[in-house]
Design a protein around this motif. Structure first.
Motif, PDB file in Angstrom:
ATOM      1  N   ASP A 155      59.944 -28.645  12.405  1.00  0.00           N
ATOM      2  CA  ASP A 155      58.494 -27.450  11.258  1.00  0.00           C
ATOM      3  C   ASP A 155      58.803 -27.963  10.020  1.00  0.00           C
ATOM      4  O   ASP A 155      60.413 -28.350   9.090  1.00  0.00           O
ATOM      5  N   LEU A 156      57.441 -28.180   9.765  1.00  0.00           N
ATOM      6  CA  LEU A 156      58.014 -28.622   8.043  1.00  0.00           C
ATOM      7  C   LEU A 156      57.150 -27.390   7.031  1.00  0.00           C
ATOM      8  O   LEU A 156      56.179 -27.596   6.563  1.00  0.00           O
ATOM      9  N   GLY A 157      57.852 -26.280   6.063  1.00  0.00           N
ATOM     10  CA  GLY A 157      56.736 -25.856   5.483  1.00  0.00           C
ATOM     11  C   GLY A 157      56.223 -24.297   6.471  1.00  0.00           C
ATOM     12  O   GLY A 157      56.413 -22.911   5.737  1.00  0.00           O
ATOM     13  N   LEU A 158      56.570 -24.056   7.781  1.00  0.00           N
ATOM     14  CA  LEU A 158      56.786 -22.778   8.060  1.00  0.00           C
ATOM     15  C   LEU A 158      56.775 -22.059   7.610  1.00  0.00           C
ATOM     16  O   LEU A 158      56.160 -20.669   7.915  1.00  0.00           O
ATOM     17  N   VAL A 220      67.125 -29.408   6.255  1.00  0.00           N
ATOM     18  CA  VAL A 220      65.819 -28.900   5.377  1.00  0.00           C
ATOM     19  C   VAL A 220      66.354 -27.690   5.067  1.00  0.00           C
ATOM     20  O   VAL A 220      64.967 -26.953   6.399  1.00  0.00           O
ATOM     21  N   SER A 221      66.907 -27.094   4.243  1.00  0.00           N
ATOM     22  CA  SER A 221      67.482 -25.847   4.578  1.00  0.00           C
ATOM     23  C   SER A 221      66.954 -24.500   3.175  1.00  0.00           C
ATOM     24  O   SER A 221      66.183 -23.631   3.414  1.00  0.00           O
ATOM     25  N   ASP A 222      66.668 -25.260   2.110  1.00  0.00           N
ATOM     26  CA  ASP A 222      66.070 -24.605   0.539  1.00  0.00           C
ATOM     27  C   ASP A 222      65.282 -24.884   0.747  1.00  0.00           C
ATOM     28  O   ASP A 222      63.877 -24.547   0.166  1.00  0.00           O
ATOM     29  N   SER A 223      64.162 -26.594   0.575  1.00  0.00           N
ATOM     30  CA  SER A 223      63.033 -26.552   0.798  1.00  0.00           C
ATOM     31  C   SER A 223      63.078 -28.158   0.832  1.00  0.00           C
ATOM     32  O   SER A 223      64.273 -28.972   0.392  1.00  0.00           O
ATOM     33  N   LEU A 224      61.830 -29.302   0.918  1.00  0.00           N
ATOM     34  CA  LEU A 224      62.329 -30.560   1.276  1.00  0.00           C
ATOM     35  C   LEU A 224      62.178 -30.760  -0.298  1.00  0.00           C
ATOM     36  O   LEU A 224      62.801 -32.007  -0.577  1.00  0.00           O
ATOM     37  N   ASP A 229      65.956 -34.312  -2.806  1.00  0.00           N
ATOM     38  CA  ASP A 229      66.661 -34.392  -3.837  1.00  0.00           C
ATOM     39  C   ASP A 229      68.175 -34.732  -4.364  1.00  0.00           C
ATOM     40  O   ASP A 229      69.002 -35.209  -4.417  1.00  0.00           O
ATOM     41  N   ARG A 230      69.009 -33.533  -3.324  1.00  0.00           N
ATOM     42  CA  ARG A 230      70.260 -33.953  -2.661  1.00  0.00           C
ATOM     43  C   ARG A 230      71.039 -35.216  -2.382  1.00  0.00           C
ATOM     44  O   ARG A 230      71.749 -35.648  -2.382  1.00  0.00           O
ATOM     45  N   MET A 263      55.099 -27.803   2.280  1.00  0.00           N
ATOM     46  CA  MET A 263      55.561 -28.450   2.956  1.00  0.00           C
ATOM     47  C   MET A 263      57.078 -29.300   2.331  1.00  0.00           C
ATOM     48  O   MET A 263      58.093 -29.056   2.095  1.00  0.00           O
ATOM     49  N   LEU A 264      56.409 -28.849   0.578  1.00  0.00           N
ATOM     50  CA  LEU A 264      56.991 -29.244  -0.538  1.00  0.00           C
ATOM     51  C   LEU A 264      58.559 -28.330  -0.965  1.00  0.00           C
ATOM     52  O   LEU A 264      59.585 -28.522  -1.405  1.00  0.00           O
TER      53      LEU A 264
END
Ligand SMILES: Nc1ncnc2c1ncn2[C@@H]1O[C@H](COP(=O)(O)OP(=O)(O)OP(=O)(O)O)[C@@H](O)[C@H]1O
Ligand SMILES: Cc1ncc(C[n+]2csc(CCOP(=O)(O)O)c2C)c(N)n1
Ligand SMILES: [Mg+2]
Length: 326
Positions: A155-158, A220-224, A229-230, A263-264
């Motif tokens: 999932d991405l953003g849900l 991805v725990s904090d955000s995409l 970036d990390r 998502m981002l």
């Protein structure tokens, strides 16, 4: 009390000895990966929104995803749990059941192999997860190379949409969480609330991605935008994300329309962000992974771009983001 909690746990196949002695005993099939994460009532979750089962599930899922992100297979979890003195034992049993269920469903073969129970002013849970690499090298954040494809699975953003909804609709003006509206919210938005309260990341895809030749990976725990970036910095590259690919791959998830900004910037989906050599993409990415961009050589400019424009890392930072009442 402990006996009632332990009764909820299935034996972990990789454990020669499970809970009950001074330590558990494991025989990993190769190199071992280890990770730990704490969840504290207040900054990390609200008891009013979480049943014990959900909380246990999320505790397991968020740590299993870190093991998966190294390309490893989870083999055991420990739970150090401290709760206020008036906590019903039933809540502890539900937490154990939720952790056990998440292991069975997301990471068969893994189980809770030990832990600790104590008291504290607010519920505080620290989970340690162990995983085995089965002869493969670990997939770190540092291996992305120019020419690779950037891909994501899960999932991405849900989950972030779920958190925004809860703060908007299940909290008083001062930020105090309540459960009054939860049944109606759950009925109207079951998918995004489940994504936030009991996420189901694709744990088994971690080892699959490693076997397929992933060059770098992280959950991805904090955000995409923050986690990409990390990864870019760790690898010394630039990640060029493509809005149309994001929309095509993740614009509709579990029947929910997800806007690109969600998502981002949304955290807590715990899906897998990975890079693969172009040849792997040409032959077909492992099932579940969707291409969302390309890796290019680093420049002085920003580490992550969206359609060529610098992407500001935005999302969860426990030392910066302050939800009301947190
Ligand atoms: N107190 C600490 N002592 C030693 N190492 C730490 C400490 N806190 C964090 N680390 C290490 O720093 C790195 C980043 O930690 P962080 O908790 O941000 O992990 P993450 O995987 O990015 O996040 P998440 O656990 O939410 O997926 C990890 O390798 C972690 O082991
Ligand atoms: C009440 C409440 N406030 C905030 C959040 C958001 N949140 C908590 S932990 C986390 C991810 C990474 O954590 P870490 O990097 O500490 O492992 C995020 C985005 C929440 N779910 N509930
Ligand atoms: Mg992680």
């Amino acid at each position: 009390m402990l006996a009632r909690v332990l009764a909820r746990l299935a034996p972990a196949p990789a454990a020669l000895l499970g809970p009950g002695d001074d330590c558990a005993v494991l025989r990993p099939s190769g190199e071992l990966v280890v990770t730990t994460d704490t969840m504290i009532e207040g900054p990390d979750f609200r008891a009013a929104w979480h049943g014990g089962f959900d909380l246990g599930w999320k505790l397991a899922a968020t740590n299993l995803s870190d093991v998966a992100a190294m390309g490893a297979r989870p083999i055991g979890l420990t739970l150090a749990l401290a709760v206020p003195r008036d906590t019903p034992v039933a809540l502890l049993e539900e937490i154990a059941s939720g952790m056990n269920a998440a292991c069975c469903e997301l990471a068969p073969g893994c189980g809770v192999i030990g832990g600790d129970l104590g008291t504290a002013p607010v519920l505080t849970a620290a989970v340690t997860a162990l995983g085995e690499l089965a002869g493969r090298p670990a997939v770190t954040r540092a291996g992305a190379r120019a020419g690779d494809v950037v891909a994501y699975a899960g999932d991405l953003g849900l989950a972030g949409m779920g958190l925004s909804l809860l703060f908007a609709e299940a909290a008083d003006a001062d930020g105090t969480a309540h459960a009054r509206t939860l049944p109606a919210l759950r009925a109207a938005h079951p998918e995004i609330l489940a994504a936030q309260l009991a996420p189901a990341p694709p744990i088994e895809l971690g080892a699959v991605a490693a076997a397929a030749g992933a060059t770098a990976m992280m959950d991805v725990s904090d955000s995409l935008s923050i986690d990409a970036d990390r990864l870019a910095r760790a690898s010394g590259v630039r990640l060029e994300l493509d809005r149309a690919w994001l929309e095509r791959g993740f614009g509709l998830q579990r029947g929910v329309e997800v806007p690109v900004p969600a998502m981002l910037t949304g955290g807590e989906d715990h899906g897998l962000l990975a890079t693969f050599p172009a040849a792997v993409q040409a032959a077909g990415l492992p099932g579940g992974f969707v291409a969302i961009g390309r890796v290019v050589a680093a420049t002085e400019r920003s580490e992550v771009t969206l359609d060529g424009a610098p992407l500001q890392p935005t999302g969860w930072d426990p030392y910066v983001v302050r939800w009301p009442g947190a």
